[in-house]
Enzyme design. Sequence first.
Site, PDB file in Angstrom:
ATOM      1  N   GLY A  11       0.802  -1.222   0.000  1.00 16.77           N
ATOM      2  CA  GLY A  11       0.000   0.000   0.000  1.00 16.77           C
ATOM      3  C   GLY A  11       0.832   1.268   0.000  1.00 16.77           C
ATOM      4  O   GLY A  11       0.400   2.309  -0.509  1.00 16.77           O
ATOM      5  N   ASN A  12       2.047   1.203   0.564  1.00 17.12           N
ATOM      6  CA  ASN A  12       2.903   2.393   0.623  1.00 17.12           C
ATOM      7  C   ASN A  12       3.322   2.865  -0.767  1.00 17.12           C
ATOM      8  O   ASN A  12       3.799   3.982  -0.936  1.00 17.12           O
ATOM      9  CB  ASN A  12       4.145   2.132   1.482  1.00 17.12           C
ATOM     10  CG  ASN A  12       4.960   0.951   0.980  1.00 17.12           C
ATOM     11  OD1 ASN A  12       4.425  -0.120   0.724  1.00 17.12           O
ATOM     12  ND2 ASN A  12       6.256   1.131   0.850  1.00 17.12           N
ATOM     13  N   LYS A 127     -10.217  -8.633   7.572  1.00 14.53           N
ATOM     14  CA  LYS A 127      -9.446  -7.728   6.708  1.00 14.53           C
ATOM     15  C   LYS A 127      -9.958  -6.298   6.836  1.00 14.53           C
ATOM     16  O   LYS A 127     -11.086  -5.988   6.445  1.00 14.53           O
ATOM     17  CB  LYS A 127      -9.573  -8.205   5.257  1.00 14.53           C
ATOM     18  CG  LYS A 127      -8.661  -7.482   4.291  1.00 14.53           C
ATOM     19  CD  LYS A 127      -7.250  -7.984   4.395  1.00 14.53           C
ATOM     20  CE  LYS A 127      -6.354  -7.384   3.315  1.00 14.53           C
ATOM     21  NZ  LYS A 127      -4.959  -7.742   3.534  1.00 14.53           N
ATOM     22  N   LYS A 211      -3.560  -9.617  -0.841  1.00 14.48           N
ATOM     23  CA  LYS A 211      -2.828  -9.486  -2.106  1.00 14.48           C
ATOM     24  C   LYS A 211      -1.555 -10.327  -2.132  1.00 14.48           C
ATOM     25  O   LYS A 211      -1.100 -10.747  -3.196  1.00 14.48           O
ATOM     26  CB  LYS A 211      -2.529  -8.021  -2.413  1.00 14.48           C
ATOM     27  CG  LYS A 211      -1.505  -7.329  -1.532  1.00 14.48           C
ATOM     28  CD  LYS A 211      -0.171  -7.165  -2.228  1.00 14.48           C
ATOM     29  CE  LYS A 211       0.851  -6.407  -1.428  1.00 14.48           C
ATOM     30  NZ  LYS A 211       1.016  -6.680  -0.035  1.00 14.48           N
ATOM     31  N   LYS A 273       2.795 -11.908   4.534  1.00 13.71           N
ATOM     32  CA  LYS A 273       3.906 -11.812   3.584  1.00 13.71           C
ATOM     33  C   LYS A 273       4.830 -13.018   3.726  1.00 13.71           C
ATOM     34  O   LYS A 273       5.224 -13.647   2.737  1.00 13.71           O
ATOM     35  CB  LYS A 273       4.682 -10.508   3.800  1.00 13.71           C
ATOM     36  CG  LYS A 273       3.891  -9.270   3.447  1.00 13.71           C
ATOM     37  CD  LYS A 273       4.609  -8.003   3.855  1.00 13.71           C
ATOM     38  CE  LYS A 273       3.867  -6.765   3.357  1.00 13.71           C
ATOM     39  NZ  LYS A 273       2.458  -6.695   3.708  1.00 13.71           N
TER      40      LYS A 273
END
Length: 311
Positions: A11-12, A127, A211, A273
């Site tokens: 997102g960054n 989420k 994602k 992740k």
Amino acid sequence: MKNKIVVALGGNALGKNPKEQLELVKNTAKPIVDLIEDGNEVIIAHGNGPQVGMINLAMETASKSEANTPEMPFPECGAMSQGYIGYHLQNAIREELLNRGMNIPVATVVTQVVVDKDDPAFENPTKPIGSFYTEEEAKKLEEEKGYKMKEDAGRGYRRVVPSPMPIDVAEKETVKTLVENGHVVITVGGGGIPVVKEGNSLIGVPAVIDKDFASEKIAEILDADYLIILTAVEKVAINFGKENEKWLEKLTVEEAQKYIEEGHFAPGSMLPKVQAAMKFASSKEGRKALITSLEKAAEGIQGKTGTLIVK
């Protein structure tokens, strides 16, 4: 050596609103094009948590104030986010490629990701999406809209939706064909539009697929050599933020599992992740996953930085 790489943008790399995103993607494009310039095949995935929440809220607000404006179902909001994020990304990457004299086509595929309608995630929404609310506002939304609201890391309350695991990518043959013909493809945006199969139909469901897991799934399908999961830090750490903090350069799947069991990685942050990286590294001999920052992606492939996860 030419590698096929799936890059999962955090997102960054995208910002919180269209104007901010339009500027940020110019910087995001540079390290992606560095990888392409080095001779790699690059496929891009990205998150959409802030964006899909913003769209959902805007459509809800409009439906309240304008009698003829319908409420927009959540899967359609996900499709909208894929479209506008892809639009910004593909133009920024195309421009950066052309600035370097590289005439390579770039395309976004609006992607549906198949999930199991009986996935236990539908019973336990986790989420976070959209804006932050006070406790009072959150309770009101729960009563009026039937939303599930949860406190998010001391920052306020956010709506939470289910996050089922991806089973398949509906448009995988389209993505494969584009990649095989030398296109740079942006796919499974925001984890993909979550759909369930009903006969020959694909039915959208109100959820957000992580994602990182969607990126792992498309990386497997495309038989990628690398899955690069980009985040705000250069490497993965254990004892993060503590005096005995340790940055990790290389992890086996077994070591990563041990650290997970010891509680080193935060859910909703580094944990998915690492789990997605483990899944990809375990899926076939020779596959590697790298977790690093956007700016360090090319150096990570060269083995100079990042955290490499191997079988």
